[in-house]
Design a protein around this motif. Structure first.
Motif, short mmCIF file in Angstrom:
data_model
loop_
_atom_site.label_atom_id
_atom_site.label_comp_id
_atom_site.label_asym_id
_atom_site.label_seq_id
_atom_site.Cartn_x
_atom_site.Cartn_y
_atom_site.Cartn_z
N THR A 106 0.26 9.07 0.87
CA THR A 106 0.38 9.46 2.27
C THR A 106 1.55 8.74 2.95
O THR A 106 2.00 7.69 2.49
N GLY A 107 1.98 9.32 4.08
CA GLY A 107 2.99 8.70 4.93
C GLY A 107 2.48 8.61 6.36
O GLY A 107 1.31 8.92 6.64
N ASN A 108 3.36 8.21 7.26
CA ASN A 108 2.92 8.04 8.65
C ASN A 108 2.50 9.35 9.30
O ASN A 108 1.60 9.38 10.15
N VAL A 161 2.43 2.72 -9.67
CA VAL A 161 1.59 2.09 -8.66
C VAL A 161 1.69 2.94 -7.40
O VAL A 161 2.76 3.09 -6.82
N MET A 162 0.57 3.50 -6.98
CA MET A 162 0.51 4.41 -5.85
C MET A 162 -0.16 3.72 -4.66
O MET A 162 -1.33 3.36 -4.74
N ARG A 163 0.60 3.52 -3.60
CA ARG A 163 0.08 2.84 -2.43
C ARG A 163 0.16 3.77 -1.23
O ARG A 163 1.23 4.21 -0.83
N HIS A 164 -0.98 4.10 -0.65
CA HIS A 164 -1.00 4.95 0.53
C HIS A 164 -0.53 4.19 1.77
O HIS A 164 -0.57 2.95 1.82
N TYR A 165 -0.10 4.94 2.75
CA TYR A 165 0.51 4.38 3.96
C TYR A 165 -0.41 3.37 4.65
O TYR A 165 -1.59 3.65 4.87
N ARG A 166 0.14 2.22 4.97
CA ARG A 166 -0.51 1.14 5.70
C ARG A 166 -1.70 0.51 4.97
O ARG A 166 -2.45 -0.27 5.56
N HIS A 215 5.57 5.04 1.00
CA HIS A 215 6.35 5.85 1.93
C HIS A 215 7.58 5.12 2.46
O HIS A 215 8.66 5.71 2.58
N CYS A 216 7.45 3.85 2.80
CA CYS A 216 8.53 3.11 3.46
C CYS A 216 9.31 2.25 2.47
O CYS A 216 8.74 1.63 1.58
#
Length: 306
Positions: A102-104, A160-165, A189-190
């Motif tokens: 996900t992103g913002n 490595v999958m990291r969702h937003y925040r 995302h960032c």
């Protein structure tokens, strides 16, 4: 493990012949910003069609899948994916993995003025949003649970999958055990602050913690989006303690004006094809234009030294 020599004098000069089949082939996208079954969906369809023809092993999307963070938009993304790769399979039977985060926009854009106008009732609008229940939305649309930070392995290469925040990257990576002789990929995302795009990456709401964590892993390739800068930007790639690569934007690009701002260009629909070999990683840049898939200059080469 990774050498910057291939970028020293002519950063986009191809120096290897890809005579052998890659060990891993991935489509790379970010910021697809689908609003529904409308013009915003067309670049995504174009990209998936081309990736399928290239026989990819999976597709990365580094955030901002649903433009206004609504489940109905995320559902269109999932249905479009399933139309090409039902049950994670291409028509020729090969497995094609989803590496989506996900992103913002997925996180909090349900309160965008357009959504407030479409769904004036605050509770109704929130009930329709991805943010109400990330796991329920993700499971319904992509047939897999939402995991804040996780690892998905594709043909032996970890992502490595990291969702937003989502917090906890340091603890997660502290327990990770990756082969130091092979690359692994970090998808968020960032951009890590102070890496690709230089000072402009500071707009990505990263305080520098990510760079500190990933600096312990020289075999890490960070794949990120958010800034929308085109794949022809000279600062797309950063080589330091690890490698950081901006993934552009599929829906539109933000062209830097040199004054700290940018302007949108909706003729730009950028993405990449990533081939991983034992001695190098090749990134082929493409524009998924309405009538044709266009090549964007020479391929980017990241050399792997073991």
């Amino acid at each position: 493990l990774f050498s910057s020599a291939a970028f020293a004098a002519a950063p986009y000069l191809r120096t290897f012949a890809a005579e052998a089949a890659p060990m891993l082939r991935m489509g790379i996208l970010s910021d697809i910003h689908v609003r529904g079954k409308d013009w915003t969906l067309a670049p995504f369809v174009q990209a998936l069609k081309w990736f399928d023809a290239q026989k990819v092993d999976g597709v990365v999307i580094a955030g901002d899948l649903a433009d206004f963070g609504m489940v109905e938009q995320l559902k269109v993304v999932g249905e479009t994916w399933d139309s090409f790769f039902p049950d994670g399979k291409a028509k020729d039977g090969r497995s094609v993995e989803k590496v989506f985060v996900t992103g913002n926009h997925d996180y909090n854009f349900y309160n965008h003025p357009r959504m407030k106008k479409k769904y004036p009732d605050e509770k109704d609008r929130f009930d329709r949003s991805i943010a109400k229940d990330f796991n329920a939305a993700w499971t319904a649309c992509f047939h897999e649970p939402y995991r804040p930070i996780s690892v998905k392995t594709v043909k032996g290469y970890p992502f490595v999958m990291r969702h937003y925040r989502e917090e906890g990257l340091a603890a997660f990576m502290g327990k990770a055990k990756f082969d130091p002789k092979k690359p692994f990929f970090y998808v968020y995302h960032c951009h890590p602050k102070g890496t690709c795009y230089g000072p402009e990456s500071d707009k990505a709401a990263d305080k520098g913690d990510t760079k500190k964590v990933l600096s312990a892993f020289p075999n890490c390739i960070a794949l990120t989006g958010h800034t929308h800068y085109p794949l022809t930007d000279p600062d797309i790639l950063w080589r330091g303690e690890f490698t950081s690569l901006g993934c552009g934007s599929l829906l539109y690009a933000g062209i830097r004006d040199g004054k700290g701002g940018d302007r949108g260009d909706y003729s730009i629909h950028h993405g990449m094809l990533m081939d991983v070999y034992d001695d190098r990683i090749v990134f082929a840049r493409r524009n998924f234009a309405p009538k044709a898939v266009e090549t964007l200059g020479e391929d980017l080469i990241v050399r792997i030294l073991t």
